[in-house]
Design a protein around this motif. Structure first.
Motif, PDB file in Angstrom:
ATOM      1  N   SER A  27     -29.173  34.308   3.077  1.00 41.88           N
ATOM      2  CA  SER A  27     -27.730  34.396   2.743  1.00 41.88           C
ATOM      3  C   SER A  27     -27.166  33.539   1.933  1.00 41.88           C
ATOM      4  CB  SER A  27     -27.164  33.336   4.345  1.00 41.88           C
ATOM      5  OG  SER A  27     -25.452  33.277   4.324  1.00 41.88           O
ATOM      6  N   SER A  29     -24.592  31.342   0.108  1.00 42.36           N
ATOM      7  CA  SER A  29     -23.339  31.144   0.039  1.00 42.36           C
ATOM      8  C   SER A  29     -22.390  30.642  -0.662  1.00 42.36           C
ATOM      9  CB  SER A  29     -23.536  29.371  -0.308  1.00 42.36           C
ATOM     10  OG  SER A  29     -23.810  29.187  -1.559  1.00 42.36           O
ATOM     11  N   ARG A  30     -20.863  30.724  -0.722  1.00 41.98           N
ATOM     12  CA  ARG A  30     -20.072  30.190  -1.086  1.00 41.98           C
ATOM     13  C   ARG A  30     -19.445  30.558  -2.536  1.00 41.98           C
ATOM     14  NH1 ARG A  30     -14.969  28.319   2.400  1.00 41.98           N
ATOM     15  NH2 ARG A  30     -13.545  30.523   1.310  1.00 41.98           N
ATOM     16  N   GLU A  76     -22.650  33.557  11.503  1.00 42.18           N
ATOM     17  CA  GLU A  76     -22.183  33.818   9.900  1.00 42.18           C
ATOM     18  C   GLU A  76     -20.683  33.621  10.319  1.00 42.18           C
ATOM     19  OE1 GLU A  76     -21.834  34.990   6.092  1.00 42.18           O
ATOM     20  OE2 GLU A  76     -24.258  34.437   7.139  1.00 42.18           O
ATOM     21  N   PHE A  80     -18.577  30.885   8.076  1.00 44.35           N
ATOM     22  CA  PHE A  80     -17.959  31.044   7.467  1.00 44.35           C
ATOM     23  C   PHE A  80     -16.325  29.794   7.870  1.00 44.35           C
ATOM     24  CE2 PHE A  80     -14.747  34.326   6.999  1.00 44.35           C
ATOM     25  CZ  PHE A  80     -14.237  34.021   5.405  1.00 44.35           C
ATOM     26  N   GLU A  84     -14.990  26.866   4.935  1.00 46.09           N
ATOM     27  CA  GLU A  84     -13.748  26.400   4.954  1.00 46.09           C
ATOM     28  C   GLU A  84     -12.894  25.438   5.428  1.00 46.09           C
ATOM     29  OE1 GLU A  84      -9.986  27.718   3.805  1.00 46.09           O
ATOM     30  OE2 GLU A  84     -11.733  29.094   3.251  1.00 46.09           O
ATOM     31  N   LEU A 109      -7.901  31.184   7.164  1.00 44.32           N
ATOM     32  CA  LEU A 109      -8.777  32.588   6.841  1.00 44.32           C
ATOM     33  C   LEU A 109      -7.698  34.210   7.617  1.00 44.32           C
ATOM     34  CD1 LEU A 109     -11.874  31.059   7.969  1.00 44.32           C
ATOM     35  CD2 LEU A 109     -11.193  31.877   5.475  1.00 44.32           C
TER      36      LEU A 109
END
Length: 167
Positions: A27, A29-30, A76, A80, A84, A109
Motif C-alpha cells: 500500500s 501512504s499519503r 483502505e 483513508f 485525514e 472527504l
C-alpha cells in the motif's frame, strides 16, 4: 517479504502518475512511501464476513474471494478516513484522534451522508455513556450491561430497507 507490483502498460510508460498496486501485498501512504500491508494490518476477515452476512438474506453465501476483497476495501477506507483525521490532529498539535475528528474527516472527504450518521451515533453513544456512568455511580454495582445502539438505524439506506421489510 513484501513486494510492490506496479503494472505499466505501453500507454503508461513515461507518465508521472502513480501506478496501480496490489493492495493485498503493498500500500502507498499519503506521502507516497510504500509500506508493507501484511495480514496483521487488515481488518479481521471473520468480522468482515459477519458484517457482510448481516446485510444479506440468510440463505446467501459469500465466497472467500468476496470477503477478501471487501476486507481490503474496508481496511483502505478506514485508513483513508483515519489518515485525514490524523492530519487534522497533527495540524492542531494533538496526539489523540476522537470521534469528532472522524466526523470532520468524513465531511472533508465528501462523505457527508456518513458524517451525519456518525455524528448522530456519536451523540447517542455519549448520552448512553453518561447515563451508564450515572447509573453505576448511583447503584454502586458494576452491572456491565451496556446500552445497545443500532448503527444501521442511523443510515437512511438501511431505513429504506426496514420500510420495505415492513410492507
Amino acid at each position: 517479504m513484501s513486494e510492490n507490483f506496479n503494472f505499466i502498460g505501453p500507454a503508461q510508460v513515461g507518465q508521472s502518475q502513480p501506478q496501480p498496486q496490489n493492495l493485498s501485498r503493498a500500500s502507498t501512504s499519503r506521502d507516497g512511501n510504500s509500506g508493507a500491508v501484511g495480514h496483521d494490518n487488515l481488518l479481521p476477515i471473520a468480522n468482515v464476513g459477519r458484517i457482510m452476512k448481516e446485510a444479506l438474506p440468510p440463505q446467501a453465501k459469500i465466497s472467500k474471494r468476496a470477503k477478501e476483497t471487501i476486507q481490503e476495501c474496508a481496511t483502505e477506507f478506514v485508513g483513508f478516513v483515519t489518515g485525514e483525521a490524523s492530519e487534522r490532529c497533527r495540524r492542531e498539535r494533538r496526539k489523540t484522534i476522537n470521534g469528532d475528528d472522524i466526523c470532520h474527516a468524513m465531511r472533508s472527504l465528501g462523505l457527508d451522508h456518513y458524517a451525519d450518521a456518525m455524528r448522530r451515533y456519536l451523540q447517542r453513544y455519549r448520552e448512553s455513556e453518561e447515563l451508564a456512568a450515572a447509573l453505576n455511580s448511583g447503584s454502586g454495582s458494576g452491572s456491565g450491561g451496556g446500552i445497545q445502539i443500532d448503527v444501521r438505524a442511523e443510515l437512511s439506506i438501511f431505513r429504506g430497507h426496514e420500510q420495505q421489510d415492513r410492507n
